[in-house]
Design an enzyme around this catalytic site. Structure first.
Site, short mmCIF file in Angstrom:
data_model
loop_
_atom_site.label_atom_id
_atom_site.label_comp_id
_atom_site.label_asym_id
_atom_site.label_seq_id
_atom_site.Cartn_x
_atom_site.Cartn_y
_atom_site.Cartn_z
CG HIS A 45 37.20 42.14 51.86
ND1 HIS A 45 36.18 41.55 52.58
CD2 HIS A 45 37.17 41.56 50.64
CE1 HIS A 45 35.58 40.65 51.83
NE2 HIS A 45 36.15 40.64 50.64
CG ASP A 93 39.90 42.07 43.05
OD1 ASP A 93 39.83 41.05 42.35
OD2 ASP A 93 38.92 42.54 43.66
C1 COA Z 1 35.95 46.91 49.51
C2 COA Z 1 35.33 48.19 50.10
C3 COA Z 1 34.24 48.67 49.19
C4 COA Z 1 34.77 47.89 51.49
O1 COA Z 1 34.20 49.02 51.88
P1 COA Z 1 33.26 49.27 53.15
O2 COA Z 1 33.24 48.12 54.06
O3 COA Z 1 31.97 49.78 52.66
O4 COA Z 1 34.06 50.41 53.88
P2 COA Z 1 34.15 51.93 53.44
O5 COA Z 1 34.25 52.10 51.98
O6 COA Z 1 33.07 52.66 54.15
O7 COA Z 1 35.55 52.29 54.10
C5 COA Z 1 35.78 52.52 55.50
C6 COA Z 1 36.89 53.54 55.64
O8 COA Z 1 38.10 53.03 55.10
C7 COA Z 1 38.53 53.80 53.98
N1 COA Z 1 38.89 52.90 52.91
C8 COA Z 1 38.39 51.66 52.69
N2 COA Z 1 38.97 51.13 51.60
C9 COA Z 1 39.82 52.04 51.15
C10 COA Z 1 40.71 52.07 50.07
N3 COA Z 1 40.78 51.04 49.24
N4 COA Z 1 41.47 53.15 49.87
C11 COA Z 1 41.41 54.21 50.72
N5 COA Z 1 40.58 54.25 51.76
C12 COA Z 1 39.80 53.17 51.98
C13 COA Z 1 37.30 54.61 53.57
O9 COA Z 1 37.65 55.79 52.90
C14 COA Z 1 36.63 54.83 54.88
O10 COA Z 1 37.30 55.85 55.57
P3 COA Z 1 36.50 56.96 56.39
O11 COA Z 1 35.79 56.17 57.47
O12 COA Z 1 37.54 57.86 56.85
O13 COA Z 1 35.53 57.56 55.41
C15 COA Z 1 36.43 49.29 50.21
O14 COA Z 1 37.47 48.85 51.04
C16 COA Z 1 36.94 49.72 48.87
O15 COA Z 1 36.34 50.56 48.20
N6 COA Z 1 38.10 49.14 48.41
C17 COA Z 1 38.62 49.46 47.11
C18 COA Z 1 37.92 48.65 46.05
C19 COA Z 1 38.33 47.20 46.03
O16 COA Z 1 39.50 46.87 46.09
N7 COA Z 1 37.35 46.34 45.90
C20 COA Z 1 37.54 44.91 45.86
C21 COA Z 1 36.98 44.31 47.12
S1 COA Z 1 37.37 42.59 47.22
#
Ligand code: COA
Length: 371
Positions: A262, A314
């Site tokens: 998140h 979720d």
């Molecule tokens: C929610 C979300 C978009 C937040 O993302 P963000 O703040 O932009 O952070 P990032 O996507 O850049 O992730 C940071 C790091 O954690 C990892 N990471 C974050 N969420 C992850 C996940 N669900 N699975 C695997 N790796 C994850 C990323 O790969 C990244 O790693 P890196 O630095 O080695 O590349 C992200 O955690 C995600 O895609 N989660 C899955 C989708 C989800 O459940 N969404 C509902 C949100 S309420």
């Protein structure tokens, strides 16, 4: 001279707005909703109480809640022939796209689309809160060639919503957990969809447009679409071992695992996920599906050990909806139906104290070229 600010990809950590509606206090592990703790509210109140809290500023007493429910019931029905719209859509239309179309179409029936007063927006918000469950449930039934299920006045708001989806009158336990899920989905500070709605409203565009844009935002699997993706993963995994294997494979391929991580709760569990985890535990016991609980806990453990990532709402809302007998394609539309409340409150707040959103860019292209 305007102050220059630094560039933050994804506006990470940037404060985009003032609000009196909600705030994620990660340190205190509290989701503040107009001064109350959302989790405390979700344990002791009902979704309709949050409607009054967010739209009017105060929690209702029993009498006020019942008046509000009556008001909503009067607005359940959609305009004449409205369902013809969904009959015309291709059968492969995703329910979120049907919902987006439905909300957009409602604008055409609005008598005063230019009204921006708090009272006018509140009335439209109530009408949307009454009608969106009807659109969610019945656009789905139409796309799947099922019978439309009319709203039932003798049921409570949440019972009726669940009934329109499943065709069955829910038990008291089912209705209570469904209502609790609506509460935890109702409002959550400034996620992408809320930002989208506020950005649209800031041009002085109408609330239907703001919500239509928000549906598109919430559909993405990095946002609301994650709940459907979680359930597909659980079903694909089939067993605890199968699910663990699936997660390992995803991590090996550097794929994101839906339902984890998140932007705000980086290294802590989303408090809403904890509440839905308890709901899942109880529902799984009632429905003899402790295996599903076990799978989810194994996934949670694995992701914590392997990636230091925690479940978001979720992750646990998906299996709760599954045990409530809700079709998977409706998980994200239901999230939106619940979030309609927070979105309307934010749009109203934006109108009341508006400043057009118009940020700048960090230009990385060439200069000095000539045609
Ligand atoms: C929610 C979300 C978009 C937040 O993302 P963000 O703040 O932009 O952070 P990032 O996507 O850049 O992730 C940071 C790091 O954690 C990892 N990471 C974050 N969420 C992850 C996940 N669900 N699975 C695997 N790796 C994850 C990323 O790969 C990244 O790693 P890196 O630095 O080695 O590349 C992200 O955690 C995600 O895609 N989660 C899955 C989708 C989800 O459940 N969404 C509902 C949100 S309420």
């Amino acid at each position: 001279m305007r102050e220059k600010t630094s560039y933050k990809p994804g506006l990470d950590g940037v404060i985009a707005s003032e609000t009196q509606l909600s705030y994620l206090d990660v340190e205190a592990e509290e989701i503040v909703l107009r001064g109350y703790d959302l989790i405390e509210l979700a344990k002791s109140r009902q979704y309709l109480d949050l409607v009054q809290l967010l739209l009017q500023g105060e929690l209702p007493d029993q009498q006020e809640r019942s008046t509000l429910e009556q008001q909503l019931k009067k607005e359940y029905d959609l305009p004449d022939n409205f369902f013809a719209l969904f009959h015309k859509l291709p059968k492969q239309t995703h329910p979120m796209d049907a919902l987006r179309t439905g909300i957009s179409a409602l604008a055409g029936y609005e008598q005063d689309l230019n009204g921006r007063s708090e009272e006018q927006i509140k009335q439209i918000a109530l009408s949307l809160l009454a009608k969106i469950p009807n659109i969610v449930a019945n656009s789905y039934h139409i796309l799947y060639d099922e019978k439309v299920i009319a709203p039932r006045q003798e049921l409570s708001y949440s019972e009726n919503f669940l009934h329109m989806i499943t065709g069955k009158k829910p038990t008291a336990t089912e209705a209570a957990y469904f209502d609790q899920s609506l509460m935890v989905y109702s409002e959550h500070e400034m996620p992408n969809s809320t930002f989208t709605a506020r950005v649209i409203a800031s041009t002085n565009s109408d609330i239907y447009g703001a919500l239509t844009g928000a549906v598109a935002s919430l559909k993405g699997n990095l946002h609301g679409g994650a709940n459907e993706a979680v359930m597909h993963m659980l079903l694909e995994g089939k067993t605890t071992d199968g699910f663990r294997h699936l997660l390992y494979e995803k991590l090996k391929k550097k794929e994101k695992v839906m339902g984890f991580g998140h932007r705000v709760y980086m290294k802590k569990m989303d408090p809403r996920a904890l509440l839905m985890k308890e709901a899942l535990r109880e529902l799984a016991a009632v429905k003899n599906r402790n295996d599903l609980m076990e799978m989810c806990e194994a996934g949670e453990q694995l992701m914590k050990e392997e990636k230091g990532l925690y479940p978001n709402l979720d992750y646990y809302a998906a299996p709760v909806y599954y045990l409530l007998g809700i079709p998977i394609d409706l998980y994200t539309p239901i999230f939106f139906a619940a979030r309609t409340l927070g979105l309307c409150a934010h749009v109203s707040e934006q109108y009341a104290n508006n400043k057009l959103f118009r940020p700048r860019v960090l230009y990385t292209g060439p200069r000095g070229l000539h045609p």
